[in-house]
Design an enzyme around this catalytic site. Sequence first.
Site, PDB file in Angstrom:
ATOM      1  N   TYR A 171      -3.619  14.192 -14.739  1.00 14.99           N
ATOM      2  CA  TYR A 171      -4.350  13.234 -14.422  1.00 14.99           C
ATOM      3  C   TYR A 171      -6.127  13.792 -14.391  1.00 14.99           C
ATOM      4  CZ  TYR A 171      -0.835  10.319 -11.970  1.00 14.99           C
ATOM      5  OH  TYR A 171       0.500   9.306 -11.820  1.00 14.99           O
ATOM      6  N   CYS A 202       2.616  29.080 -15.548  1.00  9.78           N
ATOM      7  CA  CYS A 202       2.775  29.639 -16.917  1.00  9.78           C
ATOM      8  C   CYS A 202       2.329  28.866 -17.673  1.00  9.78           C
ATOM      9  CB  CYS A 202       3.635  30.936 -17.355  1.00  9.78           C
ATOM     10  SG  CYS A 202       4.034  32.050 -16.767  1.00  9.78           S
ATOM     11  N   GLU A 203       1.226  27.823 -17.513  1.00  5.60           N
ATOM     12  CA  GLU A 203       0.790  26.964 -18.286  1.00  5.60           C
ATOM     13  C   GLU A 203      -0.726  26.450 -17.178  1.00  5.60           C
ATOM     14  OE1 GLU A 203       2.440  24.698 -20.162  1.00  5.60           O
ATOM     15  OE2 GLU A 203       4.257  24.857 -19.452  1.00  5.60           O
ATOM     16  N   ARG A 251      -0.239   5.025  -1.788  1.00  9.91           N
ATOM     17  CA  ARG A 251      -1.787   6.221  -1.483  1.00  9.91           C
ATOM     18  C   ARG A 251      -2.693   5.757  -0.200  1.00  9.91           C
ATOM     19  NH1 ARG A 251      -3.807   8.461  -6.107  1.00  9.91           N
ATOM     20  NH2 ARG A 251      -2.900   6.748  -7.457  1.00  9.91           N
ATOM     21  N   PRO A 272       1.017  -1.610  -0.229  1.00  5.90           N
ATOM     22  CA  PRO A 272       0.288  -0.192  -0.257  1.00  5.90           C
ATOM     23  C   PRO A 272       0.372   1.534   0.185  1.00  5.90           C
ATOM     24  CG  PRO A 272       0.048  -1.094   2.286  1.00  5.90           C
ATOM     25  CD  PRO A 272       0.584  -1.622   1.201  1.00  5.90           C
TER      26      PRO A 272
END
Length: 440
Positions: free
Chosen positions: A336, A362-363, A296, A294
Amino acid sequence: MQVIAKAQQAEGAVGQAGASRGIGREGPSLFDGVDLHALAAQVSTPCHAYSANAIRERIAGLQSAFQGLDHRICYAVKANSNVAILQLMAHHGVGADIVSLGELNRALLAGIPAEHIVFSGVGKTTEEIASALAVGVWRFNVESLDELQLLQEVAQRHGVCARAAARINPDVDARTHEKISTGKSENKFGVSIDEARRWFANAGSMSNVLLDGLHAHIGSQILELEPFREALTRVEAFRRELVDAGHPIASVDIGGGLGVCYRKGVDHPIPAAEYAGLVRVVFAEFQGTLVLEPGRYLVAEAGILLTRVIRVKPGVDRSFLVVDAAMNDLLRPSLYEAWHEIVPLVGGDREPARYDVVGPVCETGDTFARGRAMARCEAGDLLSIGSTGAYGASMASTYNSRPLAAEVLLDDGRYAVIRRRQTMAEMIAGEQLPQVWNET
């Protein structure tokens, strides 16, 4: 550790279940008994904060669910590799699942014994294998014939025997995001059962590798029991086949993948007891060690990202809430399109509003949420982005020359800085102007 929450505030948090430690459950701005406004004032934003109690309770819950089974929990270090988090794992008897030499060194530094470490990953190098053999890691999860042959060569050169498990790809759809699906035949991980069968048939030719384990991991953030049932049933059938053919199997690594709740009312994680019940049924005849990986599941919901509103920017069609955290601090929404709860830690009864929550990078992809409904916000307001304990700080970067955020560990009303905010000098420490030009 420094106490920044009043004793009477922290008192109510002690002993509560990990899931009850979320923002708004202990109080309007408490997390593991810590006042988040005071924390943000002292540490500044953006910063990652982790609840030690939430992690402990997840560990205890998983250990309890598998009580009575011969099992090892090996935490997937990639989820959150901070040494303080790894030390917390070590203190509660949890080993490590690593995928690099760096993760090996972090785990050892945190006090996780080498004999409680499994080495996974498709791209192990000669140096990494040699280093892992030198410290005596428990076993290698092998993902290709080339790797198996390299493991034999390196182990022979060092005069040791490496214990190995064949990672099989059961070709099962985990029904999760395509970028975190790992158990389908089109994915890069593991080998087919047919290929693994040939490995075991030829295992006698390897003098320095003991191939006595199986490994399967079909993906991450899995919220349904059926993919696990399908994959583990195939693994167990193959294990019985191998035993019948004279190949004893000492361990079966069933991977990780248990999902967590990112979006309330939408994500419904599998209870640990139900998962353990499935494992007990599928592997009822297995007498060896079961390994769980495990990552996450143990840390995601134990973490939050604190950020402040820089400004509210009205647009033609929407309003933008510009915050001081960015995609370099938390990549999951950009990578994601992941959902994270965003809670304004504001008092009073403010009217509702709807925002695109964005960072200063800056995206266009530097967006945490689109059209998110929440209380009206103003410049300077503190916000909490939830469930960021996994793949938050561990995937962070210094894009746009933004320093890595601070990380703090919270524990019953106390906090400790476990990674200080990166300075500009630290950021560029490895850079230099050309001084010596070399010919190739």
